[in-house]
Design a protein around this motif. Structure first.
Motif, PDB file in Angstrom:
ATOM      1  N   GLY A  85      -0.333  -6.724   4.865  1.00  0.00           N
ATOM      2  CA  GLY A  85       0.431  -6.304   5.961  1.00  0.00           C
ATOM      3  C   GLY A  85       0.009  -5.004   6.464  1.00  0.00           C
ATOM      4  N   GLU A  86       1.096  -4.544   7.377  1.00  0.00           N
ATOM      5  CA  GLU A  86       0.567  -3.360   8.324  1.00  0.00           C
ATOM      6  C   GLU A  86       0.456  -2.200   7.329  1.00  0.00           C
ATOM      7  OE1 GLU A  86       2.304  -0.833  12.235  1.00  0.00           O
ATOM      8  OE2 GLU A  86       3.244  -2.837  11.421  1.00  0.00           O
ATOM      9  N   TYR A  87      -0.358  -1.119   7.499  1.00  0.00           N
ATOM     10  CA  TYR A  87      -0.659  -0.021   6.833  1.00  0.00           C
ATOM     11  C   TYR A  87       0.406   0.975   7.212  1.00  0.00           C
ATOM     12  CZ  TYR A  87      -2.751   4.315   5.114  1.00  0.00           C
ATOM     13  OH  TYR A  87      -3.023   5.634   4.629  1.00  0.00           O
ATOM     14  N   PRO A  88       1.275   1.365   6.003  1.00  0.00           N
ATOM     15  CA  PRO A  88       2.363   2.165   6.344  1.00  0.00           C
ATOM     16  C   PRO A  88       2.263   3.560   6.762  1.00  0.00           C
ATOM     17  CG  PRO A  88       2.164   2.104   3.983  1.00  0.00           C
ATOM     18  CD  PRO A  88       0.954   1.160   4.690  1.00  0.00           C
TER      19      PRO A  88
ATOM     20  N   GLN B 188      -7.195  -0.974   0.256  1.00  0.00           N
ATOM     21  CA  GLN B 188      -7.316  -2.106   1.224  1.00  0.00           C
ATOM     22  C   GLN B 188      -7.414  -3.608   0.586  1.00  0.00           C
ATOM     23  OE1 GLN B 188      -9.266   0.567   1.297  1.00  0.00           O
ATOM     24  NE2 GLN B 188      -8.650   1.748   3.360  1.00  0.00           N
ATOM     25  N   MET B 189      -7.895  -3.484  -0.610  1.00  0.00           N
ATOM     26  CA  MET B 189      -8.202  -4.745  -1.072  1.00  0.00           C
ATOM     27  C   MET B 189      -6.768  -5.221  -1.655  1.00  0.00           C
ATOM     28  SD  MET B 189     -11.827  -3.910  -3.088  1.00  0.00           S
ATOM     29  CE  MET B 189     -11.547  -5.685  -4.007  1.00  0.00           C
ATOM     30  N   VAL B 190      -5.777  -4.374  -2.004  1.00  0.00           N
ATOM     31  CA  VAL B 190      -4.710  -4.779  -2.855  1.00  0.00           C
ATOM     32  C   VAL B 190      -3.510  -4.558  -1.772  1.00  0.00           C
ATOM     33  CG1 VAL B 190      -5.302  -3.999  -5.201  1.00  0.00           C
ATOM     34  CG2 VAL B 190      -4.096  -2.540  -3.399  1.00  0.00           C
ATOM     35  N   HIS B 191      -3.613  -4.046  -0.676  1.00  0.00           N
ATOM     36  CA  HIS B 191      -2.478  -3.787   0.293  1.00  0.00           C
ATOM     37  C   HIS B 191      -2.476  -5.175   1.261  1.00  0.00           C
ATOM     38  CE1 HIS B 191       0.384  -1.952   2.807  1.00  0.00           C
ATOM     39  NE2 HIS B 191      -0.313  -2.276   3.911  1.00  0.00           N
TER      40      HIS B 191
END
Length: 208
Positions: free
Chosen positions: A7-10, A2-5
């Motif tokens: 946009g919307e979670y794929p 979650q820290m490096v992503h």
């Protein structure tokens, strides 16, 4: 994650087998169907299609792509040769370029003639790697010894053997000339340089 992503979670990724084509892998129709399927998936996900083949299938796939129309979706394919066959092709190119340079005769001092042919055409990869490394090491040793004046071990003995062999050859020629002259097969009147040749040969032998 979650820290490096951003946009919307794929969503959760899944790995699954693609549909199997019930045909021989070397069949042109099978290869064409595979190329088309991969291109359709790449178009759907807006990515560049990349396919890796071994050498026989790579050649057939490349033939199919080259014969396609300029606006065909198969033209966007990036065909790659597998790593092992790329290495084989590279080793084979070395053997082809260096043919008639003496590399075959050098390698036959280590390997059998049949093995050398496989080394030079890139079929025996492990042997080819070792053979080229040995040649590279030997050449570097010769260059280093010549630049810094370092004597290569065993070189003196080889040179002495060569000198002794040359002396034996000289004495043999002198003995043959003397025998032919003594038996009357040749005369000094026909060739006035025969005695001089024998004399010079013997003097050279004594001086050395």
């Amino acid at each position: 994650m979650q820290m490096v992503h951003k946009g919307e979670y794929p969503g959760k990724s899944t790995v699954s087998f693609l549909p199997m084509i019930d045909m021989s892998a070397t069949d042109m129709s099978c290869i064409y169907s595979t190329l088309t399927f991969v291109c359709n998936l790449a178009t759907r996900y807006d990515v560049s299609p990349v396919l890796t083949f071994d050498q026989p299938l790579y050649w057939k796939a490349l033939t199919i792509v080259q014969n396609e129309k300029p606006n065909s979706q198969l033209k966007s394919l990036v065909l790659r040769l597998g790593g092992f066959h790329t290495e084989m092709s590279f080793l084979g190119s070395i053997g082809h370029i260096m043919s008639n340079s003496g590399i075959q005769e050098i390698l036959e001092l280590i390997y059998a003639p049949n093995a050398v042919s496989h080394i030079l055409n890139g079929k025996a990869v492990a042997r080819a790697l070792r053979a080229h490394m040995l040649i590279d090491t030997a050449l570097h040793c010769i260059l280093t010894s010549d630049i810094f004046g370092i004597q290569i071990p065993g070189q003196v003995d080889d040179d002495l053997d060569q000198v002794n062999e040359n002396k034996s050859e000289i004495m043999h020629k002198a003995a043959v000339l003397h025998t032919e002259l003594f038996e009357g097969n040749i005369t000094t009147s026909n060739n006035s340089t025969i005695l001089k040749t024998i004399d010079n040969t013997m003097v050279t032998q004594l001086e050395s």
